[in-house]
Each structure stands twice: as structure tokens, then as C-alpha cells.
Design a protein around this motif. Structure first.
Motif, PDB file in Angstrom:
ATOM      1  N   VAL A  37       0.846  -1.193   0.000  1.00 32.12           N
ATOM      2  CA  VAL A  37       0.000   0.000   0.000  1.00 32.12           C
ATOM      3  C   VAL A  37       0.878   1.238   0.000  1.00 32.12           C
ATOM      4  O   VAL A  37       1.953   1.252   0.605  1.00 32.12           O
ATOM      5  CB  VAL A  37      -0.963   0.018   1.218  1.00 32.12           C
ATOM      6  CG1 VAL A  37      -0.190   0.024   2.539  1.00 32.12           C
ATOM      7  CG2 VAL A  37      -1.905   1.212   1.169  1.00 32.12           C
ATOM      8  N   GLN A  38       0.436   2.237  -0.731  1.00 28.62           N
ATOM      9  CA  GLN A  38       1.174   3.503  -0.806  1.00 28.62           C
ATOM     10  C   GLN A  38       0.207   4.656  -0.540  1.00 28.62           C
ATOM     11  O   GLN A  38      -0.683   4.919  -1.350  1.00 28.62           O
ATOM     12  CB  GLN A  38       1.844   3.674  -2.166  1.00 28.62           C
ATOM     13  CG  GLN A  38       2.731   4.903  -2.263  1.00 28.62           C
ATOM     14  CD  GLN A  38       3.464   4.978  -3.592  1.00 28.62           C
ATOM     15  OE1 GLN A  38       2.977   4.513  -4.622  1.00 28.62           O
ATOM     16  NE2 GLN A  38       4.661   5.536  -3.571  1.00 28.62           N
ATOM     17  N   HIS A  39       0.400   5.318   0.584  1.00 27.92           N
ATOM     18  CA  HIS A  39      -0.393   6.509   0.876  1.00 27.92           C
ATOM     19  C   HIS A  39       0.219   7.698   0.134  1.00 27.92           C
ATOM     20  O   HIS A  39       1.408   7.679  -0.193  1.00 27.92           O
ATOM     21  CB  HIS A  39      -0.451   6.742   2.382  1.00 27.92           C
ATOM     22  CG  HIS A  39      -1.265   5.704   3.101  1.00 27.92           C
ATOM     23  ND1 HIS A  39      -2.637   5.810   3.260  1.00 27.92           N
ATOM     24  CD2 HIS A  39      -0.919   4.543   3.680  1.00 27.92           C
ATOM     25  CE1 HIS A  39      -3.086   4.751   3.907  1.00 27.92           C
ATOM     26  NE2 HIS A  39      -2.069   3.971   4.174  1.00 27.92           N
ATOM     27  N   PRO A  40      -0.554   8.741  -0.110  1.00 25.73           N
ATOM     28  CA  PRO A  40      -0.063   9.881  -0.894  1.00 25.73           C
ATOM     29  C   PRO A  40       1.265  10.411  -0.385  1.00 25.73           C
ATOM     30  O   PRO A  40       1.427  10.664   0.809  1.00 25.73           O
ATOM     31  CB  PRO A  40      -1.188  10.916  -0.728  1.00 25.73           C
ATOM     32  CG  PRO A  40      -2.409  10.092  -0.500  1.00 25.73           C
ATOM     33  CD  PRO A  40      -1.960   8.907   0.304  1.00 25.73           C
ATOM     34  N   ALA A  87      -5.922   4.957  -0.321  1.00 25.26           N
ATOM     35  CA  ALA A  87      -4.520   4.892  -0.739  1.00 25.26           C
ATOM     36  C   ALA A  87      -4.450   4.173  -2.088  1.00 25.26           C
ATOM     37  O   ALA A  87      -5.466   3.762  -2.645  1.00 25.26           O
ATOM     38  CB  ALA A  87      -3.679   4.138   0.287  1.00 25.26           C
ATOM     39  N   GLU A  88      -3.216   4.014  -2.580  1.00 24.99           N
ATOM     40  CA  GLU A  88      -2.960   3.235  -3.781  1.00 24.99           C
ATOM     41  C   GLU A  88      -2.470   1.857  -3.349  1.00 24.99           C
ATOM     42  O   GLU A  88      -1.608   1.741  -2.480  1.00 24.99           O
ATOM     43  CB  GLU A  88      -1.885   3.923  -4.638  1.00 24.99           C
ATOM     44  CG  GLU A  88      -1.731   3.374  -6.041  1.00 24.99           C
ATOM     45  CD  GLU A  88      -2.791   3.886  -6.996  1.00 24.99           C
ATOM     46  OE1 GLU A  88      -3.483   4.867  -6.656  1.00 24.99           O
ATOM     47  OE2 GLU A  88      -2.916   3.296  -8.091  1.00 24.99           O
ATOM     48  N   TYR A  89      -3.050   0.809  -3.939  1.00 25.67           N
ATOM     49  CA  TYR A  89      -2.705  -0.554  -3.586  1.00 25.67           C
ATOM     50  C   TYR A  89      -2.086  -1.263  -4.788  1.00 25.67           C
ATOM     51  O   TYR A  89      -2.628  -1.218  -5.900  1.00 25.67           O
ATOM     52  CB  TYR A  89      -3.953  -1.313  -3.107  1.00 25.67           C
ATOM     53  CG  TYR A  89      -4.451  -0.819  -1.774  1.00 25.67           C
ATOM     54  CD1 TYR A  89      -5.184   0.364  -1.686  1.00 25.67           C
ATOM     55  CD2 TYR A  89      -4.166  -1.501  -0.604  1.00 25.67           C
ATOM     56  CE1 TYR A  89      -5.623   0.841  -0.456  1.00 25.67           C
ATOM     57  CE2 TYR A  89      -4.607  -1.036   0.629  1.00 25.67           C
ATOM     58  CZ  TYR A  89      -5.327   0.135   0.688  1.00 25.67           C
ATOM     59  OH  TYR A  89      -5.750   0.618   1.908  1.00 25.67           O
ATOM     60  N   PHE A  90      -0.954  -1.913  -4.526  1.00 19.12           N
ATOM     61  CA  PHE A  90      -0.236  -2.603  -5.580  1.00 19.12           C
ATOM     62  C   PHE A  90      -0.186  -4.098  -5.296  1.00 19.12           C
ATOM     63  O   PHE A  90       0.226  -4.509  -4.212  1.00 19.12           O
ATOM     64  CB  PHE A  90       1.195  -2.080  -5.719  1.00 19.12           C
ATOM     65  CG  PHE A  90       1.298  -0.675  -6.230  1.00 19.12           C
ATOM     66  CD1 PHE A  90       1.491   0.385  -5.359  1.00 19.12           C
ATOM     67  CD2 PHE A  90       1.212  -0.416  -7.587  1.00 19.12           C
ATOM     68  CE1 PHE A  90       1.585   1.693  -5.821  1.00 19.12           C
ATOM     69  CE2 PHE A  90       1.314   0.886  -8.069  1.00 19.12           C
ATOM     70  CZ  PHE A  90       1.499   1.933  -7.178  1.00 19.12           C
ATOM     71  N   CYS A  91      -0.574  -4.885  -6.298  1.00 14.29           N
ATOM     72  CA  CYS A  91      -0.381  -6.327  -6.269  1.00 14.29           C
ATOM     73  C   CYS A  91       0.976  -6.595  -6.922  1.00 14.29           C
ATOM     74  O   CYS A  91       1.288  -6.015  -7.976  1.00 14.29           O
ATOM     75  CB  CYS A  91      -1.513  -7.017  -7.032  1.00 14.29           C
ATOM     76  SG  CYS A  91      -1.445  -8.812  -7.016  1.00 14.29           S
ATOM     77  N   LYS A 110      -0.387  -2.255 -12.034  1.00 14.01           N
ATOM     78  CA  LYS A 110      -0.530  -0.824 -12.299  1.00 14.01           C
ATOM     79  C   LYS A 110      -1.145  -0.062 -11.124  1.00 14.01           C
ATOM     80  O   LYS A 110      -1.174   1.158 -11.123  1.00 14.01           O
ATOM     81  CB  LYS A 110      -1.380  -0.603 -13.546  1.00 14.01           C
ATOM     82  CG  LYS A 110      -0.728  -1.121 -14.826  1.00 14.01           C
ATOM     83  CD  LYS A 110       0.594  -0.464 -15.091  1.00 14.01           C
ATOM     84  CE  LYS A 110       1.212  -0.952 -16.375  1.00 14.01           C
ATOM     85  NZ  LYS A 110       2.573  -0.386 -16.591  1.00 14.01           N
ATOM     86  N   GLY A 111      -1.639  -0.778 -10.142  1.00 13.31           N
ATOM     87  CA  GLY A 111      -2.180  -0.140  -8.955  1.00 13.31           C
ATOM     88  C   GLY A 111      -3.687   0.045  -9.012  1.00 13.31           C
ATOM     89  O   GLY A 111      -4.278   0.211 -10.085  1.00 13.31           O
ATOM     90  N   THR A 112      -4.318   0.006  -7.832  1.00  8.49           N
ATOM     91  CA  THR A 112      -5.738   0.317  -7.690  1.00  8.49           C
ATOM     92  C   THR A 112      -5.873   1.431  -6.673  1.00  8.49           C
ATOM     93  O   THR A 112      -5.376   1.315  -5.550  1.00  8.49           O
ATOM     94  CB  THR A 112      -6.545  -0.904  -7.213  1.00  8.49           C
ATOM     95  OG1 THR A 112      -6.473  -1.939  -8.188  1.00  8.49           O
ATOM     96  CG2 THR A 112      -8.008  -0.522  -6.986  1.00  8.49           C
TER      97      THR A 112
END
Lengths: 118, 113
Positions: A37-40, A87-91, A110-112
Motif C-alpha cells: 500500500v502507498q499513501h499519498p 490509498a494506492e494498492y499494488f499487487c 498498475k495499482g488500484t
């Protein structure tokens, strides 16, 4: 070669409702799979990791993911969304597209972008 | 718990200049990875080192080079910078390399003007 497809670029849910973020993978061998997970304006935080020990993986902050080999899927779920989950979530799958296996670079989807409505 | 340290956190350079990014892995981690994340993009793997030897190579431009030192810290050297190099550069560290968990640093945000 490894690849990851995140089926939704954006997901919007109301606070307190379930979250489902979908991910399909392709790998020429048994991979390790991750959700980050990537927060802003922040770094990447590991949510959970699958390494073949158990198909249902529990992570931090109430998230879990289920590995389904027959469907080549690794969807991320949470029973009840919280505002702080936005947030942005990456698999992510282990091994880079530049290797034929045995390499250690990660391949990201590509992220969700998860949006939580109040 | 100690985390991955990256320096500097922000860097502004002009076109054709050089830049050096540093990464200090979590103590006792022997593997370092570098990733580049462009605006609105997913992170792209650049290069990795295991026990001070290059382990895997991704989409790293020939203008970039990297190495891991005896204390396990790593430096990414970027020359002849281009506008397209503006990105967030992440370093991650881990133990043992293949399929092991990678722990990411906060990133260095590079802006090339």
C-alpha cells in the motif's frame, strides 16, 4: 516471465462496507505474491505476503488475501473499510519481467486507487 | 524497528547534471534493490545487489550505475540527467534475495529541470 494485472484502476466504497481489490497474476513458476500500500507522497508498506504456506493470508490493518491457483488470482479484501484505508494498492509478484526465473526484482501491477466515501 | 534510510529525500538537478542517491538497508539485510516510480506509475525495478554483487538487472538505463559497498549500503549514480528521469526512487532491502520480502525506504524524489 511474470506479470500482474489489477483489474480495477479505481475502487470506491463507503466507510464501513467491504473492500475487494482484484488481482490476477501470471508466472512461469510458483511465485511469491504480495500486496503493498502507498499513501499519498509516502513509501510502500507491505500489507501481506503469500509463499505457499497457506492459501488465505492475513495481513495488517484487517486486510487478507486468498491465493487461488486455478484462477491465478490473489484478491485483497477487508470486511469494513476505514477512511484511513484510502490509498494506492499494488499487487506484486516476485521475479522481474527481465528474468526467466530465479531473479529477485519485483513486478508491480498498475495499482488500484481505493477511495473511501464518508 | 529500524527501517531503510534513503538520502537525500528530495533532489533538484538540471538537465545533463549528475546525481547520486544513497540507500542504507535495514541492519543485517544483505540485499538491496532499486526502483523508479514515475508520476502516476507503478514502480519499475532497476537493479539489485546481493552480498555486494549485482544480482538482477531490470530497466536501468545505461546512464545509471549502482554498487553495494562493504557496509551493505548502496549508491545509485545517475549521469546526463534527462527530464524523464524525474521520479520517485525507492530503495528496498531484504535477506537472501529471491522471493524474500522487500522492505521499502521512503524514497528520494528527484526533479530534473
Amino acid at each position: 516471465a511474470q506479470s500482474v494485472t489489477q483489474l480495477d484502476s479505481h475502487v470506491s466504497v463507503s466507510e464501513g462496507t467491504p473492500v475487494l481489490l482484484r488481482c490476477n497474476y501470471s508466472s512461469s513458476y510458483s511465485p511469491s505474491l504480495f500486496w503493498y500500500v502507498q499513501h499519498p507522497n509516502k513509501g510502500l508498506q507491505l500489507l501481506l505476503k503469500y509463499t505457499s504456506a497457506a492459501t488465505l493470508v492475513k495481513g495488517i490493518n484487517g486486510f487478507e488475501a486468498e491465493f487461488k491457483k486455478s484462477e491465478t488470482s490473489f484478491h485483497l479484501t477487508k470486511p469494513s473499510a476505514h477512511m484511513s484505508d484510502a490509498a494506492e494498492y499494488f499487487c506484486v509478484v516476485s521475479g522481474s519481467v527481465y528474468s526467466g526465473g530465479g531473479a529477485d526484482g519485483l513486478t508491480f501491477g498498475k495499482g488500484t486507487h481505493l477511495i473511501i466515501q464518508p | 524497528a529500524a527501517g531503510v534510510i534513503q538520502s537525500p529525500r528530495h533532489l533538484i538537478k538540471e538537465k545533463r547534471e549528475t546525481a547520486t542517491l544513497k540507500c542504507y538497508p535495514i541492519p543485517r539485510h544483505d540485499t538491496v534493490y532499486w526502483y523508479q516510480q514515475g508520476p502516476g506509475q507503478d514502480p519499475q525495478f532497476l537493479i539489485s545487489f546481493y552480498e555486494k554483487m549485482q544480482s538482477d538487472k531490470g530497466s536501468i538505463p545505461d546512464r545509471f550505475s549502482a554498487q553495494q559497498f562493504s557496509d551493505y549500503h548502496s549508491e545509485l549514480n545517475m549521469s546526463s540527467l534527462e527530464l524523464g528521469d524525474s521520479a520517485l526512487y525507492f530503495c528496498a532491502s531484504g535477506v537472501g534475495g529471491y522471493q524474500e520480502t522487500q522492505y521499502f525506504g521512503p524514497g528520494t524524489r528527484l526533479l530534473v529541470l
